[in-house]
Scaffold this motif. Sequence first.
Motif, PDB file in Angstrom:
ATOM      1  N   PRO A   1      43.647 -39.047  52.443  1.00  0.00           N
ATOM      2  CA  PRO A   1      43.223 -37.975  51.535  1.00  0.00           C
ATOM      3  C   PRO A   1      44.340 -37.618  50.558  1.00  0.00           C
ATOM      4  N   ALA A   2      43.966 -37.264  49.346  1.00  0.00           N
ATOM      5  CA  ALA A   2      44.964 -36.956  48.312  1.00  0.00           C
ATOM      6  C   ALA A   2      45.897 -35.831  48.739  1.00  0.00           C
ATOM      7  N   GLU A   3      45.381 -34.869  49.509  1.00  0.00           N
ATOM      8  CA  GLU A   3      46.204 -33.722  49.900  1.00  0.00           C
ATOM      9  C   GLU A   3      47.330 -34.089  50.873  1.00  0.00           C
ATOM     10  N   ASP A   4      47.337 -35.312  51.380  1.00  0.00           N
ATOM     11  CA  ASP A   4      48.425 -35.753  52.262  1.00  0.00           C
ATOM     12  C   ASP A   4      49.696 -36.077  51.484  1.00  0.00           C
ATOM     13  N   ALA A   5      49.608 -36.169  50.162  1.00  0.00           N
ATOM     14  CA  ALA A   5      50.762 -36.580  49.341  1.00  0.00           C
ATOM     15  C   ALA A   5      51.895 -35.559  49.441  1.00  0.00           C
ATOM     16  N   ALA A   6      53.128 -36.077  49.447  1.00  0.00           N
ATOM     17  CA  ALA A   6      54.321 -35.229  49.522  1.00  0.00           C
ATOM     18  C   ALA A   6      54.895 -35.001  48.134  1.00  0.00           C
TER      19      ALA A   6
ATOM     20  N   GLN B   1      64.332 -33.345  38.462  1.00  0.00           N
ATOM     21  CA  GLN B   1      62.874 -33.394  38.416  1.00  0.00           C
ATOM     22  C   GLN B   1      62.268 -32.795  39.687  1.00  0.00           C
ATOM     23  N   ILE B   2      61.218 -32.031  39.533  1.00  0.00           N
ATOM     24  CA  ILE B   2      60.429 -31.541  40.658  1.00  0.00           C
ATOM     25  C   ILE B   2      58.975 -31.918  40.402  1.00  0.00           C
ATOM     26  N   THR B   3      58.323 -32.521  41.397  1.00  0.00           N
ATOM     27  CA  THR B   3      56.953 -33.007  41.244  1.00  0.00           C
ATOM     28  C   THR B   3      56.211 -32.813  42.556  1.00  0.00           C
ATOM     29  N   PHE B   4      55.010 -32.233  42.490  1.00  0.00           N
ATOM     30  CA  PHE B   4      54.199 -32.100  43.698  1.00  0.00           C
ATOM     31  C   PHE B   4      52.737 -31.956  43.331  1.00  0.00           C
ATOM     32  N   LEU B   5      51.881 -32.173  44.331  1.00  0.00           N
ATOM     33  CA  LEU B   5      50.440 -32.138  44.125  1.00  0.00           C
ATOM     34  C   LEU B   5      49.983 -30.707  43.877  1.00  0.00           C
TER      35      LEU B   5
ATOM     36  N   GLN C   1      54.999 -30.924  52.102  1.00  0.00           N
ATOM     37  CA  GLN C   1      56.275 -31.556  52.423  1.00  0.00           C
ATOM     38  C   GLN C   1      56.921 -32.103  51.147  1.00  0.00           C
ATOM     39  N   PHE C   2      58.255 -32.097  51.138  1.00  0.00           N
ATOM     40  CA  PHE C   2      59.008 -32.616  49.982  1.00  0.00           C
ATOM     41  C   PHE C   2      60.071 -33.606  50.448  1.00  0.00           C
TER      42      PHE C   2
ATOM     43  N   HIS D   1      62.884 -32.941  53.160  1.00  0.00           N
ATOM     44  CA  HIS D   1      63.493 -34.054  53.887  1.00  0.00           C
ATOM     45  C   HIS D   1      64.429 -34.786  52.929  1.00  0.00           C
ATOM     46  N   PHE D   2      65.709 -34.821  53.261  1.00  0.00           N
ATOM     47  CA  PHE D   2      66.707 -35.446  52.392  1.00  0.00           C
ATOM     48  C   PHE D   2      66.845 -36.923  52.766  1.00  0.00           C
ATOM     49  N   VAL D   3      66.574 -37.798  51.812  1.00  0.00           N
ATOM     50  CA  VAL D   3      66.556 -39.237  52.104  1.00  0.00           C
ATOM     51  C   VAL D   3      67.220 -40.027  50.976  1.00  0.00           C
TER      52      VAL D   3
END
Length: 502
Positions: free
Chosen positions: A196-201, A212-216, A348-349, A429-431
């Motif tokens: 589902p689209a809402e699962d996107a982080a 840059q900041i980007t979220f659904l 989540q980010f 989450h820092f990756v």
Amino acid sequence: MQTHLLRVLGWSSVAVLGVLGVAVFLLVLTPAKDAALPTRNKYGLVFDAGSTHTALYIYRWPVDKENGTGIVSQVEACTVSGPGISSYADDPAGAGDSLKPCLDKAMKVVPAEQQRETPTYLGATAGMRLLREQNSTKAQQVFAEVAKAIGEYPVDFRGARILTGKEEGSFGWITVNYLLGTLVKCSFTGQWTHPPAEDAAGALDLGGASAQITFLLGTTIDDSSTRALLRLYGTNYSIYTHSYLCYGQKQALKMLMASLHQGSASPQEISHPCYPKGYQENITTASLYDSPCVHAPSTPSPAQVLTVTGTGDPAACSTAVLKLFNFSCGANRTCGFNGVYQPPVRGQFFAFSGLYHSLHFLNLTGGQSLSSVNATIWQFCTSTWGKVQNEFPTMNRTHLRDACAASSYALTLLLQGYKFNHTTWPNIHFVRQVAKVDVGWALGYVLNLTNTIPSETPQRVVGLRRSNWIAATVLLAIMLILIFCLLTITCCQKNSSGYESL
């Protein structure tokens, strides 16, 4: 009577042989339905030309796509030696030459027969945006030399260009979610499924010159300039994205130094609360005010030497960093900073690039609480220059000097700038990598690109089913036996005729 019987058997054998021959002929002409050749792969090369360095990524994907978008994998990555291409403003040829070792490496990875059809791109980000603002002619010269260097190789070079901030944020978001499997993932049965689209982080990217900041989006967006519409694997996504030019780490620390200089009691001295106590260096006014991100005093003296002294004061450091942001918002409007619209963060980010590196240095990327992160940064920022040098003897001097300022800036950007708090902090989450692949805009760029590259029909070869081969072999064996029998009957018939004539 015997002769008649032999004749009947002979003609019967001929008839059976005819039928069997037709059957074998039909079996041979019947092609296999699924005899496809192995799937061919396409390759793509992308140079990520950032403000501080450039990297080349080599990608591969099958020609038959999934709902219009390729299933892309990273084959190889190559870090270009030297600084970002924007640093070659006064030596444009050097920018082109710097790319050649990585291009040589790519030619060993991409099959020779496919190199000329391999799409190759160079995307520049905020470093080149700033150079274009300063001197568009120099920016064009850098791009011309870069294009000349890439053009010497047998690839399908499709140009060098500056990405917009919206593109950079959107492509980074695509990369994160593709690697997480929230756009498409392979099930246990080998079939591709679409979560589902809402699962996107969300994605948080901090470069050298922009952030840059980007979220659904969870609601209707109030400002269309911060909305991007994407279609990937047959699904539509509406995302919020904004890029803050000059708020990358390198430029932000330069703005911090200029702010401290302009607020200093002495025009020749700068007390820097984010530098370790005991650290001292000399800089020129020209080097401090050499960026369009930094507003120079009305009459700066370029050759003037400034003495910078670290004071190691975390409270004063935090206060100084906060002055880089304007947190006022218009009436009935939610915003991040500098008056830019931003809906409340949700979900989540994943934070990467400078956000990861600045906190990883202090071992703060393992899911620590916000209180623990604050305490660790505070403690480090009180350290003396001698102490941090003893604790990190192999650390680059400049990175060690900037560690307190960089971590303080990253924390301020996330909390006061993007409005994360104690409740939403655990969602970050820092990756550096996801699924062993570097996180950045380049992979998202290629994934979006595959939407415009037509799929190819898998090549097929005419062949026989295994069952057809078996049946044909059996029938041929029967035919041979019957031929043998027919020859035997014919021979007996001749002998019988000879006896009758005696």
